[in-house]
Write a protein that holds these residues in place. Sequence first.
Motif, short mmCIF file in Angstrom:
data_model
loop_
_atom_site.label_atom_id
_atom_site.label_comp_id
_atom_site.label_asym_id
_atom_site.label_seq_id
_atom_site.Cartn_x
_atom_site.Cartn_y
_atom_site.Cartn_z
N GLU A 74 69.67 -45.17 -16.80
CA GLU A 74 68.37 -45.64 -17.11
C GLU A 74 67.33 -44.60 -16.63
OE1 GLU A 74 65.00 -49.25 -16.90
OE2 GLU A 74 67.12 -49.63 -16.19
N ILE A 75 66.25 -43.99 -17.82
CA ILE A 75 65.71 -43.02 -17.44
C ILE A 75 64.26 -43.33 -16.63
CG2 ILE A 75 63.81 -41.23 -18.28
CD1 ILE A 75 65.76 -40.79 -20.60
N THR A 76 64.25 -42.84 -15.45
CA THR A 76 63.00 -43.23 -14.45
C THR A 76 61.65 -42.56 -15.01
OG1 THR A 76 64.47 -44.06 -12.86
CG2 THR A 76 61.99 -43.67 -12.28
N LYS A 77 61.94 -41.12 -15.06
CA LYS A 77 60.94 -40.14 -15.61
C LYS A 77 61.60 -39.18 -16.33
CE LYS A 77 56.81 -38.27 -13.85
NZ LYS A 77 56.02 -37.88 -12.68
N SER A 78 61.14 -38.92 -17.59
CA SER A 78 61.70 -37.92 -18.62
C SER A 78 61.51 -36.34 -18.04
CB SER A 78 61.50 -37.95 -19.96
OG SER A 78 60.09 -37.99 -20.07
N HIS A 79 60.33 -36.10 -17.51
CA HIS A 79 59.55 -35.06 -17.37
C HIS A 79 59.50 -34.16 -18.74
CE1 HIS A 79 58.58 -34.97 -13.16
NE2 HIS A 79 59.91 -35.20 -12.83
N HIS A 80 59.41 -34.79 -19.93
CA HIS A 80 59.42 -34.21 -21.16
C HIS A 80 58.23 -33.13 -21.25
CE1 HIS A 80 60.14 -33.72 -25.36
NE2 HIS A 80 58.98 -34.34 -25.69
N PRO A 81 57.02 -33.18 -20.64
CA PRO A 81 56.00 -32.18 -20.84
C PRO A 81 56.69 -30.89 -19.85
CG PRO A 81 55.11 -34.12 -20.18
CD PRO A 81 56.40 -34.38 -19.99
N LEU A 82 57.40 -30.72 -18.99
CA LEU A 82 58.01 -29.68 -18.62
C LEU A 82 58.96 -28.87 -19.53
CD1 LEU A 82 59.00 -30.68 -15.05
CD2 LEU A 82 56.80 -29.77 -15.72
N ARG A 83 59.47 -29.44 -20.23
CA ARG A 83 60.35 -28.89 -21.44
C ARG A 83 59.48 -28.35 -22.56
NH1 ARG A 83 63.68 -33.35 -19.82
NH2 ARG A 83 62.92 -34.89 -21.35
N GLN A 84 58.48 -28.98 -22.83
CA GLN A 84 57.84 -28.52 -24.02
C GLN A 84 56.92 -27.21 -23.67
OE1 GLN A 84 55.52 -32.22 -24.91
NE2 GLN A 84 56.27 -32.13 -26.88
#
Length: 251
Positions: A74-84
């Motif tokens: 289960e994801i707690t924090k994806s840190h998607h903005p870092l990959r963008q």
Amino acid sequence: MLHRVEGIVIRSMDYGEGNAIITLCTENAGKVGVLVRGAKKVKSRHAALIQLFTVGEFVFFRNNGGLGTLNAGEITKSHHPLRQDLIKAAYASYACELLDRVLHDEETGNFWFRQLTACLNALEEDKEPGIIINVYEMKILQAAGYGPELDACVVCGADKPDDQLRVSARLGGVLCRSCKHQDPPAMEITPRALKLLRVFARLDLTRLGNVDVKAETQAELKKIMRAFMDHQLGLKLKSQSFLDQLDKYNI
């Protein structure tokens, strides 16, 4: 045996047809590798779990050490903005690869987990990436037993005025004027840069605020910290080469 850990994905690689192997920096179990079956297949429920920088709770089965097999996550924090963001992704990738190379399997990971968590959060919060990484590198050096001596001459131990000091990456600290012949290539260091390095040495990354540092001082800090990392750890990292390319083209 079934294990449940909180971890950060610091490496992810394809394995076989549709599978992936992720390396986790965990809070309490050190660094562990986990096989995620079918993660690369379309509509896989685990696809998001294998993304670099992802923080989550991972449940996996493992017997007698070695590679685990993921049961659930289960994801707690994806840190998607870092990959963008190219710059943020480059610095975050360097932080993860550096930790992956320094941290041994099963080594107690609480300190490393907290520092990496703070590093990724700070990058996502738009704090100055160069300063974040410099502090992170200082913590890595200290935890690995190579923290530089910044308060007194590394050779004679004398406490000299800051404007008379040089910094030796090879010897691992500052040199006074009387001892600079011990390492002729030692770099000059400005009082401002030395003051900041001393702050970095004492600061926990989890407490880093917004730091306003002039561009020339940032460049000096980067040069000095890079020299310490190269001489004391001697790691060749793909992510570091990419950061060098970004600098070369002023990206």
